[in-house]
Design a protein around this motif. Structure first.
Motif, PDB file in Angstrom:
ATOM      1  N   LEU A 100       0.822  -1.204   0.000  1.00  0.00           N
ATOM      2  CA  LEU A 100       0.000   0.000   0.000  1.00  0.00           C
ATOM      3  C   LEU A 100       0.857   1.257   0.000  1.00  0.00           C
ATOM      4  N   LEU A 101       0.535   2.186  -0.875  1.00  0.00           N
ATOM      5  CA  LEU A 101       1.122   3.517  -0.902  1.00  0.00           C
ATOM      6  C   LEU A 101       0.006   4.475  -0.518  1.00  0.00           C
ATOM      7  N   THR A 102       0.197   5.205   0.572  1.00  0.00           N
ATOM      8  CA  THR A 102      -0.812   6.135   1.059  1.00  0.00           C
ATOM      9  C   THR A 102      -0.366   7.560   0.766  1.00  0.00           C
ATOM     10  N   ILE A 103      -1.285   8.336   0.191  1.00  0.00           N
ATOM     11  CA  ILE A 103      -1.043   9.731  -0.158  1.00  0.00           C
ATOM     12  C   ILE A 103      -2.069  10.566   0.597  1.00  0.00           C
ATOM     13  N   LYS A 104      -1.582  11.496   1.381  1.00  0.00           N
ATOM     14  CA  LYS A 104      -2.463  12.404   2.123  1.00  0.00           C
ATOM     15  C   LYS A 104      -2.186  13.828   1.645  1.00  0.00           C
ATOM     16  N   LEU A 105      -3.237  14.613   1.481  1.00  0.00           N
ATOM     17  CA  LEU A 105      -3.134  16.008   1.074  1.00  0.00           C
ATOM     18  C   LEU A 105      -3.756  16.885   2.153  1.00  0.00           C
ATOM     19  N   ALA A 106      -3.070  17.959   2.505  1.00  0.00           N
ATOM     20  CA  ALA A 106      -3.600  18.903   3.490  1.00  0.00           C
ATOM     21  C   ALA A 106      -3.291  20.317   3.019  1.00  0.00           C
ATOM     22  N   GLU A 107      -4.319  21.145   2.995  1.00  0.00           N
ATOM     23  CA  GLU A 107      -4.119  22.536   2.607  1.00  0.00           C
ATOM     24  C   GLU A 107      -3.291  23.237   3.677  1.00  0.00           C
ATOM     25  N   GLU A 108      -2.334  24.033   3.221  1.00  0.00           N
ATOM     26  CA  GLU A 108      -1.510  24.812   4.145  1.00  0.00           C
ATOM     27  C   GLU A 108      -1.459  26.241   3.627  1.00  0.00           C
ATOM     28  N   GLY A 109      -2.370  27.056   4.130  1.00  0.00           N
ATOM     29  CA  GLY A 109      -2.449  28.430   3.656  1.00  0.00           C
ATOM     30  C   GLY A 109      -3.017  28.456   2.246  1.00  0.00           C
ATOM     31  N   PRO A 110      -3.259  29.653   1.741  1.00  0.00           N
ATOM     32  CA  PRO A 110      -3.848  29.752   0.406  1.00  0.00           C
ATOM     33  C   PRO A 110      -2.870  29.279  -0.670  1.00  0.00           C
ATOM     34  N   GLY A 111      -3.322  28.312  -1.475  1.00  0.00           N
ATOM     35  CA  GLY A 111      -2.544  27.881  -2.622  1.00  0.00           C
ATOM     36  C   GLY A 111      -1.405  26.913  -2.349  1.00  0.00           C
ATOM     37  N   ASN A 112      -1.316  26.374  -1.146  1.00  0.00           N
ATOM     38  CA  ASN A 112      -0.253  25.422  -0.836  1.00  0.00           C
ATOM     39  C   ASN A 112      -0.857  24.134  -0.294  1.00  0.00           C
ATOM     40  N   THR A 113      -0.177  23.030  -0.590  1.00  0.00           N
ATOM     41  CA  THR A 113      -0.615  21.717  -0.137  1.00  0.00           C
ATOM     42  C   THR A 113       0.574  20.971   0.445  1.00  0.00           C
ATOM     43  N   VAL A 114       0.365  20.383   1.607  1.00  0.00           N
ATOM     44  CA  VAL A 114       1.347  19.448   2.152  1.00  0.00           C
ATOM     45  C   VAL A 114       0.931  18.064   1.685  1.00  0.00           C
ATOM     46  N   ILE A 115       1.839  17.391   0.978  1.00  0.00           N
ATOM     47  CA  ILE A 115       1.582  16.032   0.519  1.00  0.00           C
ATOM     48  C   ILE A 115       2.462  15.098   1.336  1.00  0.00           C
ATOM     49  N   THR A 116       1.867  14.022   1.808  1.00  0.00           N
ATOM     50  CA  THR A 116       2.585  13.024   2.592  1.00  0.00           C
ATOM     51  C   THR A 116       2.395  11.667   1.936  1.00  0.00           C
ATOM     52  N   LEU A 117       3.503  11.028   1.585  1.00  0.00           N
ATOM     53  CA  LEU A 117       3.489   9.684   1.017  1.00  0.00           C
ATOM     54  C   LEU A 117       4.079   8.741   2.041  1.00  0.00           C
ATOM     55  N   SER A 118       3.440   7.603   2.253  1.00  0.00           N
ATOM     56  CA  SER A 118       3.997   6.611   3.175  1.00  0.00           C
ATOM     57  C   SER A 118       3.760   5.219   2.620  1.00  0.00           C
ATOM     58  N   GLN A 119       4.705   4.334   2.947  1.00  0.00           N
ATOM     59  CA  GLN A 119       4.647   2.969   2.447  1.00  0.00           C
ATOM     60  C   GLN A 119       5.434   2.073   3.390  1.00  0.00           C
ATOM     61  N   THR A 120       4.975   0.837   3.525  1.00  0.00           N
ATOM     62  CA  THR A 120       5.681  -0.176   4.309  1.00  0.00           C
ATOM     63  C   THR A 120       6.073  -1.308   3.368  1.00  0.00           C
ATOM     64  N   SER A 121       7.291  -1.784   3.526  1.00  0.00           N
ATOM     65  CA  SER A 121       7.819  -2.859   2.684  1.00  0.00           C
ATOM     66  C   SER A 121       8.228  -4.036   3.547  1.00  0.00           C
ATOM     67  N   ASP A 122       8.547  -5.142   2.885  1.00  0.00           N
ATOM     68  CA  ASP A 122       8.956  -6.355   3.600  1.00  0.00           C
ATOM     69  C   ASP A 122      10.423  -6.352   4.007  1.00  0.00           C
ATOM     70  N   THR A 123      11.261  -5.626   3.265  1.00  0.00           N
ATOM     71  CA  THR A 123      12.695  -5.615   3.547  1.00  0.00           C
ATOM     72  C   THR A 123      13.232  -4.192   3.462  1.00  0.00           C
ATOM     73  N   ALA A 124      14.410  -3.985   4.020  1.00  0.00           N
ATOM     74  CA  ALA A 124      15.060  -2.675   3.941  1.00  0.00           C
ATOM     75  C   ALA A 124      15.367  -2.321   2.487  1.00  0.00           C
ATOM     76  N   GLU A 125      15.762  -3.310   1.698  1.00  0.00           N
ATOM     77  CA  GLU A 125      16.078  -3.059   0.293  1.00  0.00           C
ATOM     78  C   GLU A 125      14.833  -2.604  -0.476  1.00  0.00           C
ATOM     79  N   GLU A 126      13.693  -3.282  -0.254  1.00  0.00           N
ATOM     80  CA  GLU A 126      12.444  -2.873  -0.906  1.00  0.00           C
ATOM     81  C   GLU A 126      12.047  -1.467  -0.473  1.00  0.00           C
ATOM     82  N   ARG A 127      12.182  -1.190   0.824  1.00  0.00           N
ATOM     83  CA  ARG A 127      11.835   0.147   1.331  1.00  0.00           C
ATOM     84  C   ARG A 127      12.705   1.206   0.676  1.00  0.00           C
ATOM     85  N   ASP A 128      14.009   0.965   0.619  1.00  0.00           N
ATOM     86  CA  ASP A 128      14.913   1.960   0.038  1.00  0.00           C
ATOM     87  C   ASP A 128      14.598   2.207  -1.433  1.00  0.00           C
TER      88      ASP A 128
END
Length: 151
Positions: A100-128
């Motif tokens: 799963l890749l999760t994308i969250k969007l949050a408005e930060e002031g007029p005209g700006n967005t904070v985007i947050t991407l998060s993901q969990t993998s099975d190994t350090a190599e996959e995560r990297d």
């Protein structure tokens, strides 16, 4: 366009990337969910992109790396909250459940967005590898939004 990005190590083999974009949540949402826009910044091979953006809807694309290697990808959407949240399940050969890749969007002031991407993998190599790919996507998204500002 702000290119400030923070990276957080998560539990196990996960990562979280956060970046502030000079675009509204609606503009960022359109870039992630509209096939013609998505195709312009995600390195997808022309003619391979299909998106059915709704919970349970599927997607597929063949991505081309900067070196020219092609990677066919498939998956589904597990969460779709317009202008706010998108969770994509990515099919991984040999793995019973999608990553799963999760994308969250949050408005930060007029005209700006904070985007947050998060993901969990099975190994350090996959995560990297996934974190590197997500950073490349955020770089490309940042450029796409800057190039299309005011469009």
């Amino acid at each position: 366009m702000s290119t400030e990005q923070t990276t957080e190590a998560g539990n196990g083999y996960s990562y979280t990337l956060t970046r502030t974009l000079n675009a509204t949540p609606a503009q960022v949402w359109q870039a992630w969910t509209t096939p013609d826009q998505y195709a312009q910044w995600t390195y997808s091979v022309p003619g391979t992109l299909e998106m059915d953006v709704r919970p349970g809807g599927t997607w597929k694309a063949t991505m081309r790396s900067p070196e020219g290697a092609e990677f066919p990808l498939t998956g589904s959407y597990t969460e779709v909250v317009e202008h706010s949240a998108l969770t994509l399940g990515m099919d991984v050969p040999g793995r019973p459940e999608p990553t799963l890749l999760t994308i969250k969007l949050a408005e930060e002031g007029p005209g700006n967005t904070v985007i947050t991407l998060s993901q969990t993998s099975d190994t350090a190599e996959e995560r990297d590898s996934a974190e590197q790919g997500s950073t490349m996507l955020l770089d490309s998204l940042t450029k796409f939004l800057a190039d299309n500002a005011g469009s």
